[in-house]
Scaffold this motif. Structure first.
Motif, PDB file in Angstrom:
ATOM      1  N   TYR A   1      23.043   6.308  22.211  1.00 47.07           N
ATOM      2  CA  TYR A   1      23.349   5.212  23.124  1.00 47.07           C
ATOM      3  C   TYR A   1      24.359   5.579  24.206  1.00 47.07           C
ATOM      4  O   TYR A   1      24.673   4.738  25.062  1.00 47.07           O
ATOM      5  CB  TYR A   1      23.771   3.974  22.345  1.00 47.07           C
TER       6      TYR A   1
ATOM      7  N   HIS B   1      14.631   0.129  19.399  1.00 46.78           N
ATOM      8  CA  HIS B   1      16.080   0.194  19.255  1.00 46.78           C
ATOM      9  C   HIS B   1      16.426   0.248  17.766  1.00 46.78           C
ATOM     10  O   HIS B   1      16.311  -0.757  17.052  1.00 46.78           O
ATOM     11  CB  HIS B   1      16.737  -1.011  19.929  1.00 46.78           C
TER      12      HIS B   1
ATOM     13  N   LEU C   1      19.245   0.359  15.887  1.00 46.72           N
ATOM     14  CA  LEU C   1      20.689   0.181  15.929  1.00 46.72           C
ATOM     15  C   LEU C   1      21.362   0.472  14.597  1.00 46.72           C
ATOM     16  O   LEU C   1      22.569   0.744  14.557  1.00 46.72           O
ATOM     17  CB  LEU C   1      21.024  -1.244  16.393  1.00 46.72           C
TER      18      LEU C   1
ATOM     19  N   ALA D   1      17.798   5.053  20.423  1.00 48.35           N
ATOM     20  CA  ALA D   1      16.645   4.428  21.056  1.00 48.35           C
ATOM     21  C   ALA D   1      15.494   5.431  20.942  1.00 48.35           C
ATOM     22  O   ALA D   1      15.563   6.526  21.511  1.00 48.35           O
ATOM     23  CB  ALA D   1      16.928   4.093  22.507  1.00 48.35           C
TER      24      ALA D   1
ATOM     25  N   ALA E   1      23.764  -2.727  23.650  1.00 49.35           N
ATOM     26  CA  ALA E   1      22.423  -2.932  23.096  1.00 49.35           C
ATOM     27  C   ALA E   1      22.419  -4.083  22.104  1.00 49.35           C
ATOM     28  O   ALA E   1      21.461  -4.869  22.063  1.00 49.35           O
ATOM     29  CB  ALA E   1      21.934  -1.652  22.416  1.00 49.35           C
TER      30      ALA E   1
END
Length: 268
Positions: free
Chosen positions: A45, A87, A89, A129, A260
């Motif tokens: 990121y 994504h 995360l 990502a 994000a």
């Protein structure tokens, strides 16, 4: 898909190329990974701005053109198609087979994620990502780039993106001469970006990119933007430089993760 998958699997480095919604050609150097059988990259990121551009691009070129990533006698290859951006995360998706591939291909990642303890300590390195090539619209052969100090990829096009290899030379007065290395002819009167990169072959500790952007005309690029410098000698980093780079990467990754997460919350 099978052809690019085979080349992508073996390559140490690759390139993503695209034209953004404003018509600006772009390109970055990446570590080629596979998600199952699909070619992909896993961007940390710290690359938040680039991730946003890739999400809105209509078509992405997945390229392998560096001679060091190609079998002897094999030319480069560019696969064009749409992408799916996931994504991750939590880092759970990346932390499986993709992490294992990255640790083999990109040694600096080992200092951050080569054990469970390191992954907890450097938690900001795991969220990614995932940019996955979801289909192949066309495959184009390309001449291999044999000299990282002069050879580059030229990205241009509006209705249809084109990626070709060129030699960059005679840089003066805001212009640089472009010589095609493959069968593609140079465009005229269009926006273009040439970019290349080099890395320290033993450990990839230094992996530096350079790019020139502007308008292609009469076999030259009228340069309006530059970043980096081709042919720069890649010296090993000192201890202080390593510490600063790590802190800078951590800070950028944490900021990108926060942004994000806010974006996910806003869409929920």
């Amino acid at each position: 898909m099978r052809q690019i998958r085979s080349v992508w699997r073996e390559a140490l480095t690759g390139e993503l190329c695209w034209v953004d919604s404003a018509g600006r050609p772009n390109g970055i150097a990446v570590t080629p990974l596979l998600r199952g059988e699909a070619p992909c990259v896993a961007l940390p990121y710290s690359c938040g701005a680039t991730i946003g551009l890739l999400e809105t691009a209509r078509e992405i070129g997945f390229a392998v053109t560096d001679r060091r990533s190609l079998r002897e006698g094999r030319g480069g290859l560019v696969a064009f198609g749409p992408v799916r951006v996931t994504h991750d995360l939590s880092g759970s998706l990346f932390g499986g087979e993709m992490l294992e591939q990255e640790l083999r291909k990109y040694p600096p990642s080992r200092a951050l994620a080569d054990s469970l303890l390191l992954r907890r300590e450097n938690w900001w390195w795991m969220p990614r990502a995932i940019v996955e090539l979801s289909a192949v619209n066309r495959l184009v052969g390309s001449a291999p780039r044999r000299d990282p100090t002069r050879h580059a990829l030229l990205v241009h096009g509006s209705e249809r993106m084109t990626v070709s290899t060129v030699e960059v030379s005679d840089r003066r007065d805001g212009r640089t001469k472009l010589t095609p290395l493959d069968d593609a002819s140079l465009p005229d009167g269009v926006r273009g970006t040439v970019f290349g990169y080099d890395y320290t072959s033993a450990d990839l500790e230094r992996w530096e990119s350079w790019r020139f952007s502007g308008r292609v005309s009469a076999g030259e690029l009228e340069v309006s933007e530059t970043a980096g410098k081709p042919g720069e000698r890649l010296r090993p980093l000192g201890l202080l430089e390593r510490i600063r780079r790590r802190h800078g990467t951590a800070k950028a990754c944490r900021a990108g993760i926060t942004a994000a997460e806010r974006g996910v919350d806003a869409r929920a």
